[in-house]
Design a protein around this motif. Sequence first.
Motif, PDB file in Angstrom:
ATOM      1  N   ALA A  35       5.624  -0.202   2.821  1.00 15.36           N
ATOM      2  CA  ALA A  35       5.033  -1.370   3.461  1.00 15.36           C
ATOM      3  C   ALA A  35       5.062  -2.581   2.545  1.00 15.36           C
ATOM      4  N   VAL A  36       5.011  -3.777   3.161  1.00 14.90           N
ATOM      5  CA  VAL A  36       4.974  -5.043   2.424  1.00 14.90           C
ATOM      6  C   VAL A  36       3.735  -5.810   2.893  1.00 14.90           C
ATOM      7  N   ILE A  37       2.936  -6.302   1.918  1.00 13.00           N
ATOM      8  CA  ILE A  37       1.657  -6.970   2.234  1.00 13.00           C
ATOM      9  C   ILE A  37       1.579  -8.287   1.471  1.00 13.00           C
ATOM     10  N   ASP A  38       0.920  -9.280   2.073  1.00 11.91           N
ATOM     11  CA  ASP A  38       0.646 -10.537   1.383  1.00 11.91           C
ATOM     12  C   ASP A  38      -0.228 -10.256   0.153  1.00 11.91           C
ATOM     13  N   ARG A  39       0.211 -10.692  -1.020  1.00 14.67           N
ATOM     14  CA  ARG A  39      -0.470 -10.319  -2.258  1.00 14.67           C
ATOM     15  C   ARG A  39      -1.892 -10.860  -2.332  1.00 14.67           C
ATOM     16  N   LYS A  40      -2.078 -12.134  -1.980  1.00 16.48           N
ATOM     17  CA  LYS A  40      -3.403 -12.745  -2.103  1.00 16.48           C
ATOM     18  C   LYS A  40      -4.402 -12.063  -1.162  1.00 16.48           C
ATOM     19  N   GLU A  41      -3.990 -11.821   0.064  1.00 13.10           N
ATOM     20  CA  GLU A  41      -4.879 -11.169   1.031  1.00 13.10           C
ATOM     21  C   GLU A  41      -5.187  -9.737   0.596  1.00 13.10           C
ATOM     22  N   LYS A  99      -6.887   0.796 -10.878  1.00  9.25           N
ATOM     23  CA  LYS A  99      -5.523   0.501 -11.310  1.00  9.25           C
ATOM     24  C   LYS A  99      -4.773  -0.316 -10.267  1.00  9.25           C
ATOM     25  N   LEU A 100      -4.914   0.068  -8.994  1.00  8.64           N
ATOM     26  CA  LEU A 100      -4.206  -0.676  -7.955  1.00  8.64           C
ATOM     27  C   LEU A 100      -4.733  -2.107  -7.855  1.00  8.64           C
ATOM     28  N   THR A 101      -6.053  -2.283  -7.924  1.00  7.83           N
ATOM     29  CA  THR A 101      -6.638  -3.626  -7.840  1.00  7.83           C
ATOM     30  C   THR A 101      -6.159  -4.493  -8.988  1.00  7.83           C
ATOM     31  N   SER A 102      -6.167  -3.944 -10.195  1.00  2.34           N
ATOM     32  CA  SER A 102      -5.735  -4.695 -11.376  1.00  2.34           C
ATOM     33  C   SER A 102      -4.265  -5.092 -11.286  1.00  2.34           C
ATOM     34  N   ILE A 103      -3.427  -4.173 -10.811  1.00  2.43           N
ATOM     35  CA  ILE A 103      -1.994  -4.462 -10.688  1.00  2.43           C
ATOM     36  C   ILE A 103      -1.756  -5.597  -9.693  1.00  2.43           C
ATOM     37  N   VAL A 104      -2.347  -5.470  -8.504  1.00  2.00           N
ATOM     38  CA  VAL A 104      -2.137  -6.467  -7.454  1.00  2.00           C
ATOM     39  C   VAL A 104      -2.665  -7.835  -7.891  1.00  2.00           C
ATOM     40  N   LYS A 105      -3.803  -7.838  -8.590  1.00  2.00           N
ATOM     41  CA  LYS A 105      -4.397  -9.088  -9.061  1.00  2.00           C
ATOM     42  C   LYS A 105      -3.472  -9.831 -10.011  1.00  2.00           C
ATOM     43  N   ASN A 106      -2.732  -9.117 -10.829  1.00  2.00           N
ATOM     44  CA  ASN A 106      -1.929  -9.741 -11.875  1.00  2.00           C
ATOM     45  C   ASN A 106      -0.460  -9.927 -11.528  1.00  2.00           C
ATOM     46  N   LEU A 107      -0.048  -9.500 -10.343  1.00  2.00           N
ATOM     47  CA  LEU A 107       1.337  -9.731  -9.937  1.00  2.00           C
ATOM     48  C   LEU A 107       1.578 -11.227  -9.717  1.00  2.00           C
ATOM     49  N   SER A 108       2.789 -11.677 -10.000  1.00  2.00           N
ATOM     50  CA  SER A 108       3.116 -13.101  -9.859  1.00  2.00           C
ATOM     51  C   SER A 108       3.772 -13.419  -8.524  1.00  2.00           C
ATOM     52  N   SER A 109       4.009 -12.416  -7.705  1.00  2.67           N
ATOM     53  CA  SER A 109       4.745 -12.599  -6.455  1.00  2.67           C
ATOM     54  C   SER A 109       3.823 -12.966  -5.301  1.00  2.67           C
ATOM     55  N   ALA A 110       4.407 -13.444  -4.204  1.00  2.00           N
ATOM     56  CA  ALA A 110       3.646 -13.772  -2.995  1.00  2.00           C
ATOM     57  C   ALA A 110       3.372 -12.533  -2.162  1.00  2.00           C
ATOM     58  N   LYS A 129       9.084  -9.641 -10.859  1.00  2.00           N
ATOM     59  CA  LYS A 129       9.865  -8.859 -11.824  1.00  2.00           C
ATOM     60  C   LYS A 129       9.123  -7.611 -12.286  1.00  2.00           C
ATOM     61  N   SER A 130       7.908  -7.400 -11.746  1.00  2.00           N
ATOM     62  CA  SER A 130       7.070  -6.275 -12.196  1.00  2.00           C
ATOM     63  C   SER A 130       7.208  -5.084 -11.260  1.00  2.00           C
ATOM     64  N   GLN A 131       7.161  -3.890 -11.829  1.00  2.00           N
ATOM     65  CA  GLN A 131       7.141  -2.682 -11.019  1.00  2.00           C
ATOM     66  C   GLN A 131       6.310  -1.609 -11.723  1.00  2.00           C
ATOM     67  N   PHE A 132       5.589  -0.843 -10.912  1.00  2.00           N
ATOM     68  CA  PHE A 132       4.694   0.205 -11.419  1.00  2.00           C
ATOM     69  C   PHE A 132       4.901   1.478 -10.614  1.00  2.00           C
ATOM     70  N   LYS A 133       4.592   2.580 -11.261  1.00  2.00           N
ATOM     71  CA  LYS A 133       4.686   3.882 -10.607  1.00  2.00           C
ATOM     72  C   LYS A 133       3.362   4.607 -10.839  1.00  2.00           C
ATOM     73  N   LEU A 134       2.542   4.711  -9.793  1.00  4.65           N
ATOM     74  CA  LEU A 134       1.189   5.258  -9.919  1.00  4.65           C
ATOM     75  C   LEU A 134       1.128   6.710  -9.448  1.00  4.65           C
ATOM     76  N   VAL A 135       0.377   7.528 -10.227  1.00  7.89           N
ATOM     77  CA  VAL A 135       0.133   8.915  -9.830  1.00  7.89           C
ATOM     78  C   VAL A 135      -0.802   8.916  -8.627  1.00  7.89           C
ATOM     79  N   CYS A 136      -0.515   9.754  -7.643  1.00 10.40           N
ATOM     80  CA  CYS A 136      -1.288   9.772  -6.404  1.00 10.40           C
ATOM     81  C   CYS A 136      -1.940  11.132  -6.182  1.00 10.40           C
TER      82      CYS A 136
END
Length: 364
Positions: free
Chosen positions: A3-9, A73-84, A101-108
């Motif tokens: 899925a793709v989501i608006d980063r700010k929202e 971890k997810l909140t921190s990652i999304v907060k600091n991404l530079s993309s829209a 330019k950032s990418q992460f791989k989170l354990v689920c």
Amino acid sequence: MRAVIDRKEFEEVLTKAKPATEKRSSLPVLNNFKLSAKEDRLSIYATDLENFLVFEVPARVEEEGEVSVNADKLTSIVKNLSSAEVYMELIGDKLFVRGGKSQFKLVCAGPSEFPEFPEVQCKIAIPSNLLLKGISKVGYALSKEDLKHALQGMYMASKDGKLHFVGSDGYRLALYMHEGIPLEEDLLLSRKSLKVLEKLLRDTIGEVDVGKDESFVHVRGEGWKLSVRLLEGEYPDYMAVIPTDYTINVLLDKAEFENALKRLSSIASAKAFPVKLVFENDVVWVEISDPEFGEGKDEVDVLESFNSEPMEVGFNGKYLLEALGEFDFERVRLKVIDPDSPVVLESANLEKDPYLCIIMPMRL
């Protein structure tokens, strides 16, 4: 899931949902969000087993699915991404999160481990700003002691055509009253749940739906649903403790009274400090004595006196300051029976500011 989501929202929703998670639980899954992508929406689930919160945000869902991932971890990652936008994809047992330019791989964790959420049942609509104001008015008086289960929550009930918001810890009681909203069932919301709800209500315009079942109080706003586990115990008959006859009934300027207490607190050794009110003709003397730092005395003019006689009454100064801080009207009435009975501090205009506080005096 893809899925793709608006980063700010997405960041705003995750920030609001995080207080409903539990960091110190023995169940690691309560540290997580459950994400569910379906049709054109992404649902975010968060719970500490007391609060059950669900958010929905628009998303471009390329592949439906569910995943459980660490909330911090997810909140921190999304907060600091530079993309829209944020791109998320579940591959095996890892959630790939990309933005710019950032990418992460989170354990689920498996989404099946996540607790089951209650079905939301609502019966009445309440203006969100009224509910937020009720929480603000009485929240400071809620009990912080674990033994007083019912008093750890804000009580809501209809009384004589008014909606009552009540908070008490047994030493003081705050009551805010609003005309005209008939609540069919009384509600009791825990102190922690109120903190979660406050964050939701601050950005909510219009009304929220409210109701309850045998186990939960439910609140539903646009894009979110919150279910709060009911507190145990029956709420005390708070109306019975409000005095009706008084020996002293004086009108005071709220700011003058409040500022006098703040000045005297300068020499107190703790936030909770004893003060003595001395009623004398057209003046109330406010006095403090601290064995370590010294003494202080301030004067508050009586603007109007309906009945008064010389008397000295001791109080926890912190309780007086917290109560005064929630009055919207500029003048307050102080009503006293004797040095050992509950004292009433109420708005001088109950139509504009329908609020009062009962405070137990203390022996000094």
